[in-house]
Design a protein around this motif. Structure first.
Motif, PDB file in Angstrom:
ATOM      1  N   PHE A  87       4.259   8.297  -0.040  1.00 46.90           N
ATOM      2  CA  PHE A  87       4.010   7.453  -0.820  1.00 46.90           C
ATOM      3  C   PHE A  87       4.463   6.952  -1.490  1.00 46.90           C
ATOM      4  CE2 PHE A  87       0.686   4.648  -3.099  1.00 46.90           C
ATOM      5  CZ  PHE A  87       0.254   4.465  -1.509  1.00 46.90           C
ATOM      6  N   TRP A  88       5.136   6.935  -2.307  1.00 43.79           N
ATOM      7  CA  TRP A  88       5.714   6.912  -3.709  1.00 43.79           C
ATOM      8  C   TRP A  88       7.182   5.903  -2.872  1.00 43.79           C
ATOM      9  CZ3 TRP A  88       5.933   4.788  -8.103  1.00 43.79           C
ATOM     10  CH2 TRP A  88       6.578   4.524  -8.248  1.00 43.79           C
ATOM     11  N   LYS A  89       7.872   7.264  -2.211  1.00 45.14           N
ATOM     12  CA  LYS A  89       8.771   6.387  -1.471  1.00 45.14           C
ATOM     13  C   LYS A  89       9.357   5.033  -0.613  1.00 45.14           C
ATOM     14  CE  LYS A  89      12.806   7.161   1.959  1.00 45.14           C
ATOM     15  NZ  LYS A  89      13.144   8.599   3.315  1.00 45.14           N
ATOM     16  N   GLN A  90       7.766   5.497   0.176  1.00 45.87           N
ATOM     17  CA  GLN A  90       7.590   4.005   0.850  1.00 45.87           C
ATOM     18  C   GLN A  90       7.231   2.741  -0.717  1.00 45.87           C
ATOM     19  OE1 GLN A  90       7.259   3.051   3.709  1.00 45.87           O
ATOM     20  NE2 GLN A  90       7.873   4.654   4.589  1.00 45.87           N
ATOM     21  N   THR A  91       6.419   3.025  -1.810  1.00 47.37           N
ATOM     22  CA  THR A  91       6.128   2.009  -2.756  1.00 47.37           C
ATOM     23  C   THR A  91       6.931   1.265  -3.350  1.00 47.37           C
ATOM     24  OG1 THR A  91       3.876   3.125  -3.232  1.00 47.37           O
ATOM     25  CG2 THR A  91       4.938   1.528  -4.828  1.00 47.37           C
ATOM     26  N   LYS A  92       8.286   2.894  -3.802  1.00 44.68           N
ATOM     27  CA  LYS A  92       9.563   2.074  -4.373  1.00 44.68           C
ATOM     28  C   LYS A  92      10.505   0.874  -3.287  1.00 44.68           C
ATOM     29  CE  LYS A  92      11.053   5.917  -5.194  1.00 44.68           C
ATOM     30  NZ  LYS A  92      12.494   7.044  -6.091  1.00 44.68           N
ATOM     31  N   GLU A  93      10.308   1.224  -2.295  1.00 46.27           N
ATOM     32  CA  GLU A  93      10.917   0.321  -1.329  1.00 46.27           C
ATOM     33  C   GLU A  93      10.505  -0.709  -1.185  1.00 46.27           C
ATOM     34  OE1 GLU A  93      10.398   2.111   2.966  1.00 46.27           O
ATOM     35  OE2 GLU A  93      12.230   3.640   2.086  1.00 46.27           O
ATOM     36  N   ARG A  94       9.105  -0.923  -1.240  1.00 49.27           N
ATOM     37  CA  ARG A  94       8.624  -2.359  -1.575  1.00 49.27           C
ATOM     38  C   ARG A  94       8.666  -2.873  -2.794  1.00 49.27           C
ATOM     39  NH1 ARG A  94       6.956   0.617   2.108  1.00 49.27           N
ATOM     40  NH2 ARG A  94       6.175  -0.163   3.746  1.00 49.27           N
ATOM     41  N   ILE A  95       8.979  -2.165  -3.788  1.00 44.21           N
ATOM     42  CA  ILE A  95       8.783  -2.776  -5.216  1.00 44.21           C
ATOM     43  C   ILE A  95      10.568  -3.318  -5.089  1.00 44.21           C
ATOM     44  CG2 ILE A  95       9.288  -2.002  -7.893  1.00 44.21           C
ATOM     45  CD1 ILE A  95       7.364  -0.613  -7.063  1.00 44.21           C
ATOM     46  N   LEU A  96      11.357  -2.488  -5.221  1.00 45.15           N
ATOM     47  CA  LEU A  96      12.547  -3.507  -4.334  1.00 45.15           C
ATOM     48  C   LEU A  96      12.634  -4.290  -3.788  1.00 45.15           C
ATOM     49  CD1 LEU A  96      15.651  -3.004  -5.529  1.00 45.15           C
ATOM     50  CD2 LEU A  96      16.148  -1.194  -2.815  1.00 45.15           C
ATOM     51  N   ALA A  97      12.116  -4.260  -2.866  1.00 44.76           N
ATOM     52  CA  ALA A  97      12.002  -5.631  -2.035  1.00 44.76           C
ATOM     53  C   ALA A  97      11.708  -7.049  -2.714  1.00 44.76           C
ATOM     54  CB  ALA A  97      11.037  -5.235  -0.700  1.00 44.76           C
ATOM     55  N   LEU A 110      -0.368 -12.674  -0.964  1.00 48.68           N
ATOM     56  CA  LEU A 110      -1.527 -13.068  -0.191  1.00 48.68           C
ATOM     57  C   LEU A 110      -1.559 -11.685   0.602  1.00 48.68           C
ATOM     58  CD1 LEU A 110      -4.548 -14.585   0.232  1.00 48.68           C
ATOM     59  CD2 LEU A 110      -3.150 -15.062   2.612  1.00 48.68           C
ATOM     60  N   VAL A 111      -2.054 -10.845   0.814  1.00 46.17           N
ATOM     61  CA  VAL A 111      -1.918  -9.479   1.240  1.00 46.17           C
ATOM     62  C   VAL A 111      -3.079  -9.685   2.675  1.00 46.17           C
ATOM     63  CG1 VAL A 111      -1.891  -7.074   1.855  1.00 46.17           C
ATOM     64  CG2 VAL A 111      -1.715  -8.262  -0.564  1.00 46.17           C
ATOM     65  N   MET A 112      -2.688  -9.316   3.810  1.00 47.67           N
ATOM     66  CA  MET A 112      -3.368  -9.319   5.113  1.00 47.67           C
ATOM     67  C   MET A 112      -2.745  -8.465   5.796  1.00 47.67           C
ATOM     68  SD  MET A 112      -3.672 -13.204   6.246  1.00 47.67           S
ATOM     69  CE  MET A 112      -1.562 -13.844   6.021  1.00 47.67           C
ATOM     70  N   ALA A 113      -4.070  -7.734   6.244  1.00 46.55           N
ATOM     71  CA  ALA A 113      -3.678  -6.434   7.422  1.00 46.55           C
ATOM     72  C   ALA A 113      -4.517  -5.729   7.565  1.00 46.55           C
ATOM     73  CB  ALA A 113      -1.791  -6.074   7.048  1.00 46.55           C
ATOM     74  N   PRO A 114      -4.567  -5.268   8.765  1.00 42.36           N
ATOM     75  CA  PRO A 114      -5.391  -3.757   9.072  1.00 42.36           C
ATOM     76  C   PRO A 114      -5.492  -2.466   8.107  1.00 42.36           C
ATOM     77  CG  PRO A 114      -4.247  -4.914  10.397  1.00 42.36           C
ATOM     78  CD  PRO A 114      -4.253  -5.380  10.415  1.00 42.36           C
ATOM     79  N   LEU A 115      -6.492  -1.563   7.634  1.00 36.94           N
ATOM     80  CA  LEU A 115      -7.040  -1.142   7.487  1.00 36.94           C
ATOM     81  C   LEU A 115      -5.721   0.229   7.461  1.00 36.94           C
ATOM     82  CD1 LEU A 115      -7.586   0.275   4.687  1.00 36.94           C
ATOM     83  CD2 LEU A 115      -9.647   1.292   5.949  1.00 36.94           C
ATOM     84  N   SER A 116      -4.686   0.757   6.208  1.00 38.72           N
ATOM     85  CA  SER A 116      -3.139   1.453   7.181  1.00 38.72           C
ATOM     86  C   SER A 116      -2.448   2.185   6.095  1.00 38.72           C
ATOM     87  CB  SER A 116      -2.266   0.427   8.121  1.00 38.72           C
ATOM     88  OG  SER A 116      -1.520   0.150   7.173  1.00 38.72           O
ATOM     89  N   PRO A 117      -2.017   2.963   5.917  1.00 31.60           N
ATOM     90  CA  PRO A 117      -0.716   3.397   4.354  1.00 31.60           C
ATOM     91  C   PRO A 117      -0.518   2.376   4.028  1.00 31.60           C
ATOM     92  CG  PRO A 117      -0.797   5.038   6.551  1.00 31.60           C
ATOM     93  CD  PRO A 117      -1.862   3.852   6.617  1.00 31.60           C
ATOM     94  N   TYR A 118       0.061   1.554   4.791  1.00 27.79           N
ATOM     95  CA  TYR A 118       1.470   0.623   4.637  1.00 27.79           C
ATOM     96  C   TYR A 118       0.225  -0.786   4.010  1.00 27.79           C
ATOM     97  CZ  TYR A 118       3.632   2.513   8.516  1.00 27.79           C
ATOM     98  OH  TYR A 118       4.591   3.614   8.479  1.00 27.79           O
ATOM     99  N   VAL A 119      -0.877  -0.459   3.668  1.00 33.21           N
ATOM    100  CA  VAL A 119      -1.404  -1.756   2.799  1.00 33.21           C
ATOM    101  C   VAL A 119      -1.579  -1.440   1.507  1.00 33.21           C
ATOM    102  CG1 VAL A 119      -3.503  -2.755   2.686  1.00 33.21           C
ATOM    103  CG2 VAL A 119      -3.107  -2.999   4.486  1.00 33.21           C
ATOM    104  N   TYR A 120      -1.913   0.282   1.422  1.00 32.94           N
ATOM    105  CA  TYR A 120      -2.146   1.051   0.242  1.00 32.94           C
ATOM    106  C   TYR A 120      -1.174   0.887  -0.382  1.00 32.94           C
ATOM    107  CZ  TYR A 120      -6.621   2.858   2.335  1.00 32.94           C
ATOM    108  OH  TYR A 120      -8.006   2.856   2.160  1.00 32.94           O
ATOM    109  N   ALA A 121       0.180   1.212   0.689  1.00 35.30           N
ATOM    110  CA  ALA A 121       1.397   0.933   0.194  1.00 35.30           C
ATOM    111  C   ALA A 121       1.912  -0.571  -0.788  1.00 35.30           C
ATOM    112  CB  ALA A 121       3.004   1.609   0.659  1.00 35.30           C
ATOM    113  N   ALA A 122       1.539  -1.362  -0.213  1.00 35.50           N
ATOM    114  CA  ALA A 122       1.954  -2.295  -0.360  1.00 35.50           C
ATOM    115  C   ALA A 122       1.104  -2.886  -1.867  1.00 35.50           C
ATOM    116  CB  ALA A 122       1.694  -4.165   1.128  1.00 35.50           C
ATOM    117  N   VAL A 123       0.127  -2.535  -2.217  1.00 34.07           N
ATOM    118  CA  VAL A 123      -1.036  -3.189  -2.971  1.00 34.07           C
ATOM    119  C   VAL A 123      -0.295  -2.641  -4.328  1.00 34.07           C
ATOM    120  CG1 VAL A 123      -3.090  -3.595  -3.795  1.00 34.07           C
ATOM    121  CG2 VAL A 123      -2.687  -4.219  -1.303  1.00 34.07           C
ATOM    122  N   THR A 124      -0.314  -1.322  -3.533  1.00 34.17           N
ATOM    123  CA  THR A 124      -0.102  -0.626  -4.728  1.00 34.17           C
ATOM    124  C   THR A 124       1.603  -0.905  -5.848  1.00 34.17           C
ATOM    125  OG1 THR A 124      -0.534   1.680  -4.007  1.00 34.17           O
ATOM    126  CG2 THR A 124       1.059   1.938  -5.650  1.00 34.17           C
TER     127      THR A 124
END
Length: 327
Positions: A87-97, A110-124
């Motif tokens: 999860f932290w790896k996915q989060t860091k990739e998004r922070i860099l982006a 704006l965040v729009m997506a069905p419930l998934s781990p990727y929504v959690y990673a994006a918001v985090t």
């Protein structure tokens, strides 16, 4: 040193300013103070609530790095398991982006997506980066989505490929649109505004009311409010040795607050790709909610609080709505 603000103050000046702020005589810099620590030569280190929140997220992921955090149960009956390290790896990739894009701290995304781990990673990732997530139900009619885009004064959109094709692509000339799964931009281009920090540096997210009686109203949730909410919820849960099956979407305050409470407490979460009534029953069978494990005997948690025997718990937060298919 006043971190992130580019100046230093001696200890007496900091405390004098902080007390004035508390008495309502000043506004601005010290609204978000969470900690003041004495450093060398009388200079103090000032940490904001956003920095404290980001630090807590990182420390939780490091502490529980090998523990399974999210089990994502898909419609094809396959599972995707993420550890806290994943999860932290996915989060860091998004922070860099986000850092390599036109968005800045305090910008509303704006965040729009069905419930998934990727929504959690994006918001985090937005929280750690310091941007404000504006989480919207992606199944709303197009005119309502347009209303939220305009009303929210956003500087970017995060969505999945399907929502991009069906809706968000029409905004890509005005805002960067990020793929929630890969963290990259769907199209990289220039935009008709200059990147700059916004005023919402204390705000974690904006969630909208349903608007059943009037126009929907945005509710700002600050980092401080979420930290306090997480503390209260964790006291109620009592232990992080339980797995939770979550079905509330992130655009609902219960889904948002419960996720961060369980996350910051180091719990395990089960997610259903499609949370209709049939899938919920399948989730019961697959994830075994409320089934006490034979080796989980009564005892005390890390805070010394007694629990009657650890097992699986389903949070009583099921909505009679299929948020992906609009049923």
């Amino acid at each position: 040193m006043l971190k992130g603000k580019g100046r230093q103050m001696d200890e007496e000046s900091v405390w004098r300013s902080f007390k004035s702020e508390k008495n309502g005589k000043k506004t601005g810099t010290f609204l978000s103070i969470i900690a003041i620590k004495k450093c060398s030569r009388g200079v103090v280190y000032i940490m904001t609530m956003q920095e404290k929140f980001a630090e807590k997220i990182k420390s939780v992921c490091e502490k529980y790095k090998d523990k399974t955090f999210i089990t994502y149960m898909k419609e094809d009956d396959s599972e995707e398991n993420w550890t806290y390290k994943d999860f932290w790896k996915q989060t860091k990739e998004r922070i860099l982006a986000y850092k390599n894009s036109p968005i800045r701290k305090g910008n509303r995304i704006l965040v729009m997506a069905p419930l998934s781990p990727y929504v959690y990673a994006a918001v985090t990732a937005l929280a750690v980066f310091g941007a404000v997530s504006v989480i919207i139900n992606p199944e709303l009619p197009e005119e309502e989505l347009d209303f939220f885009v305009r009303k929210s004064e956003i500087r970017g959109i995060v969505c999945d490929a399907e929502i991009y094709r069906n809706y968000a692509h029409k905004w890509e000339k005005e805002y960067p649109v990020f793929d929630i799964k890969t963290s990259g931009l769907f199209i990289n281009r220039t935009y008709p505004w200059t990147p700059s920090e916004d005023r919402d540096l204390d705000v974690l997210t904006i969630l909208y009311s349903s608007g059943t009686t009037s126009e929907p109203k945005g509710v700002m949730i600050t980092y401080e409010a979420q930290m306090k909410s997480a503390e209260l919820l964790l006291r109620a849960f009592g232990t992080n040795d339980i797995r939770y099956l979550l079905v509330f979407p992130m655009f609902h305050v219960s889904g948002f607050s419960t996720f961060f409470a369980l996350f910051l407490g180091g719990a395990q979460i089960g997610l259903l790709e499609n949370a209709n009534s049939v899938r919920l029953m399948q989730g019961f069978q697959k994830y075994n909610p409320n089934k006490r494990q034979p080796d989980h005997q009564p005892g005390k948690d890390s805070n010394g609080k007694f629990f009657p025997g650890r097992g699986y718990i389903l949070l009583n937060s099921f909505l009679k709505t299929d948020y992906r298919n609009g049923h």
